[in-house]
Structure formats: C-alpha cells, structure tokens
Design a protein around this motif. Structure first.
Motif, mmCIF file in Angstrom:
data_model
loop_
_atom_site.group_PDB
_atom_site.id
_atom_site.type_symbol
_atom_site.label_atom_id
_atom_site.label_comp_id
_atom_site.label_asym_id
_atom_site.label_seq_id
_atom_site.Cartn_x
_atom_site.Cartn_y
_atom_site.Cartn_z
ATOM 1 N N PHE A 1 46.758 7.260 55.236
ATOM 2 C CA PHE A 1 47.831 7.447 54.257
ATOM 3 C C PHE A 1 47.382 7.012 52.862
ATOM 4 N N LEU A 2 46.810 5.814 52.758
ATOM 5 C CA LEU A 2 46.389 5.311 51.459
ATOM 6 C C LEU A 2 45.212 6.098 50.896
ATOM 7 N N ILE A 3 44.302 6.509 51.771
ATOM 8 C CA ILE A 3 43.161 7.305 51.311
ATOM 9 C C ILE A 3 43.646 8.619 50.713
ATOM 10 N N MET A 4 44.489 9.334 51.453
ATOM 11 C CA MET A 4 44.977 10.621 50.967
ATOM 12 C C MET A 4 45.865 10.447 49.739
ATOM 13 N N LEU A 5 46.628 9.360 49.694
ATOM 14 C CA LEU A 5 47.480 9.102 48.538
ATOM 15 C C LEU A 5 46.632 8.907 47.288
ATOM 16 N N ARG A 6 45.592 8.073 47.393
ATOM 17 C CA ARG A 6 44.737 7.818 46.235
ATOM 18 C C ARG A 6 44.001 9.078 45.795
ATOM 19 N N GLU A 7 43.325 9.731 46.748
ATOM 20 C CA GLU A 7 42.546 10.917 46.394
ATOM 21 C C GLU A 7 43.455 12.047 45.916
ATOM 22 N N GLY B 1 44.917 9.656 68.833
ATOM 23 C CA GLY B 1 46.266 10.177 68.689
ATOM 24 C C GLY B 1 46.475 10.897 67.371
ATOM 25 N N VAL B 2 47.750 11.128 67.067
ATOM 26 C CA VAL B 2 48.109 11.911 65.883
ATOM 27 C C VAL B 2 48.513 11.032 64.707
ATOM 28 N N SER B 3 48.457 9.713 64.874
ATOM 29 C CA SER B 3 48.894 8.832 63.789
ATOM 30 C C SER B 3 48.035 9.001 62.543
ATOM 31 N N GLY B 4 46.711 9.177 62.725
ATOM 32 C CA GLY B 4 45.832 9.346 61.583
ATOM 33 C C GLY B 4 46.134 10.600 60.785
ATOM 34 N N PRO B 5 46.151 11.791 61.430
ATOM 35 C CA PRO B 5 46.495 13.005 60.687
ATOM 36 C C PRO B 5 47.885 12.964 60.059
ATOM 37 N N LEU B 6 48.855 12.360 60.754
ATOM 38 C CA LEU B 6 50.193 12.260 60.179
ATOM 39 C C LEU B 6 50.193 11.380 58.935
ATOM 40 N N GLY B 7 49.459 10.266 59.007
ATOM 41 C CA GLY B 7 49.367 9.394 57.834
ATOM 42 C C GLY B 7 48.748 10.115 56.651
#
Length: 293
Positions: A5-11, A147-153
């Motif tokens: 989540f934080l990685i995608m948010l920052r980038e 699981g799917v938590s990573g892609p969802l984040g």
C-alpha cells in the motif's frame, strides 16, 4: 498489505506529480492541445510495467525450486538497488524536477517535425521510470507474502494516489510532500534492508551463496516467523527468527549505509524560473509542492 500500500501510494503520487507538472505547464503556455499525447505516453508506460511484471511472474512460476529461489534472490537484489537509488535520487533532484521537466517539454516541442512522438516519448520515459521501480519492488514484496492482501494493498494505494494527484492538480488538496517523501523514503529503506536479507537467504537456498551460514541467534521459540506477529514482521521488514551471519551482516551493513546517505545534508539547488514571475496558473500548487520537497 501495509508495505505494498505505501509503496504504491508513494510511487503513484510521484507519477501523478510528474503528469501534473507536465499538464500544468502545457496549459500555462497555451499548449493544452498536446494533452492527448501526454495520456498516450502515460498509457504506454503503464502497459509496459504491467507487461514486464506479468511476464516475470508467469515465467518464474514455471521454474523448479532452486531456480525459483535464485529468481527471488535476483529480483530482490534488483529491487534493493532500484529502491535505494530512487530514494537517494529523489532527495538530490526534488528541487529541480519541475525545471527539468519544463526544459524537456520545451525541447520535445521545439522542432517542427515529429513533435507528437517526441512528447509521447518524453512522457513515456518519465512515467516508465516510476512504473518499473514499482514493479520490481512489488514483485520482491509479493514473494515474501501469501494470499491476496499484497495485491489488494497495492490496488488501494494506487487508487488513493490517483485521488490525491487529482486533488493536488485541481488545487483542492494540499499535501506536505517534503514530510511525505521523507518518512516514506525512510520506511522504504528499512523494507529494502529486509528484502536484501531475504535475497541473501534465497541465494543460499539456490546454492549460489554458501558462506557465513552460522546461525547468530535463534528466537523461534519466542517470536516464530510463522506466528501472527512474526509473519507480519517478516512480510514488512524481512524478519527472520534464526538469521545467519551473512543475512544479519547484509541487513545491518545496508541499513547503516543507506541511512547515512538518506540523512546526509543535501546541497540546495536553485532552479531558474521557467516563466515570468507575474504569471500565475491555476495549478501552481502542483509545482510548488514539488519544489518545496
């Protein structure tokens, strides 16, 4: 889920700011008709990132166990190099990003021929940098989680980044980008240290690195990696309950060096104005937010 989540948010915010600066400058200089070319460049950059990420994931799924470990180790090392250079690079050039993008835009549109292709290429390379950084980092993170938590984040981070980018561009939202990139950069370096540690372990399991494999300490009885807390720490920071000498040295050495570069005072860069001081655009909050980082 928090790390993707934080990685995608920052980038995502970085990419949105780049597009916002370009769009603002085109409108300020009366060249708004070039915006379709900008969106084509953005689309091609995102498509490239999806193609590279999906291709690497599909190819790696067919590898035998040892080759899978080797692949994970290599992806982790690439992610660490990209992330480290990205964080340090952003600290060095943040104050001149607006000026550099304006110069690139002027150069792309200066000629009388192939202006559309030049603009598409300029936007493509600017956004593709952020996209490919994100792909390698997320691949390394996804390999440490299930699981799917990573892609969802990652998806939630992207959605919020787009919303924030639109809000900043329209002037309805102000964000202290200096603090945002400072704190997320620090967090990313800690995560990168964990990725490096896991990469060293993967290289050992692949039979590539077999030195200094003595266990330094074993706290699996207190905080096991497969427990609730241990699994969260492992997914976020690469926690290992029985690290070897090589893993622990790699983690600590990287963290010390990366933090030294991160907190090292940066020389202030003064950018020349790209437009007369008396002119004001409705999207000045976008460019001011970048130059104040």
């Amino acid at each position: 889920m928090l790390v993707p989540f934080l990685i995608m948010l920052r980038e995502g915010i970085e990419a949105a700011l780049i597009v916002g600066i370009i769009a603002s400058y085109l409108r300020q200089t009366g060249r708004g008709e070039w915006m379709p070319a900008v969106w084509i460049g953005v689309f091609l950059a995102v498509a490239l990132a999806l193609f590279v990420g999906g291709g690497l994931e599909m190819v790696s799924a067919e590898f035998p166990q040892k080759q899978q470990e080797l692949f994970e180790g290599i992806v982790g090392l690439v992610a660490v190099v990209i992330l480290s250079s990205m964080v340090v690079w952003m600290r060095k050039v943040a104050r001149s990003v607006k000026h550099d993008l304006h110069q690139s835009l002027d150069a792309a549109l200066a000629g009388s021929r192939n202006q559309t292709y030049a603009l598409i290429g300029m936007v493509f390379f600017a956004v593709a940098r952020e996209s490919l950084e994100t792909v390698f980092f997320l691949l390394a993170v996804f390999q440490q989680s299930e699981g799917v938590s990573g892609p969802l984040g990652a998806l939630f981070g992207l959605i919020i980044a787009v919303c924030i980018g639109v809000g900043i561009y329209k002037g309805s939202m102000r964000l202290n980008l200096s603090k945002f990139f400072r704190y997320t950069g620090l967090f990313i370096l800690v995560v990168a240290a964990g990725i490096l540690a896991n990469s060293v372990r993967s290289l050992h399991e692949a039979g590539v690195w077999n030195h200094f494999q003595e266990v330094v300490f074993d706290i699996s009885s207190i905080l096991p990696m497969d427990g609730p807390t241990g699994s969260v720490l492992a997914g976020m920071f690469g926690y290992q309950d029985a690290p070897t000498v090589s893993v622990l040295v790699a983690y600590l050495a990287y963290l010390v060096f990366a933090l030294f570069l991160f907190f090292k005072p940066q020389a202030r860069v003064v950018s020349l104005p790209t437009r007369p001081a008396h002119e004001h655009g409705h999207t000045s909050s976008v460019t001011n937010s970048v130059t104040n980082k």
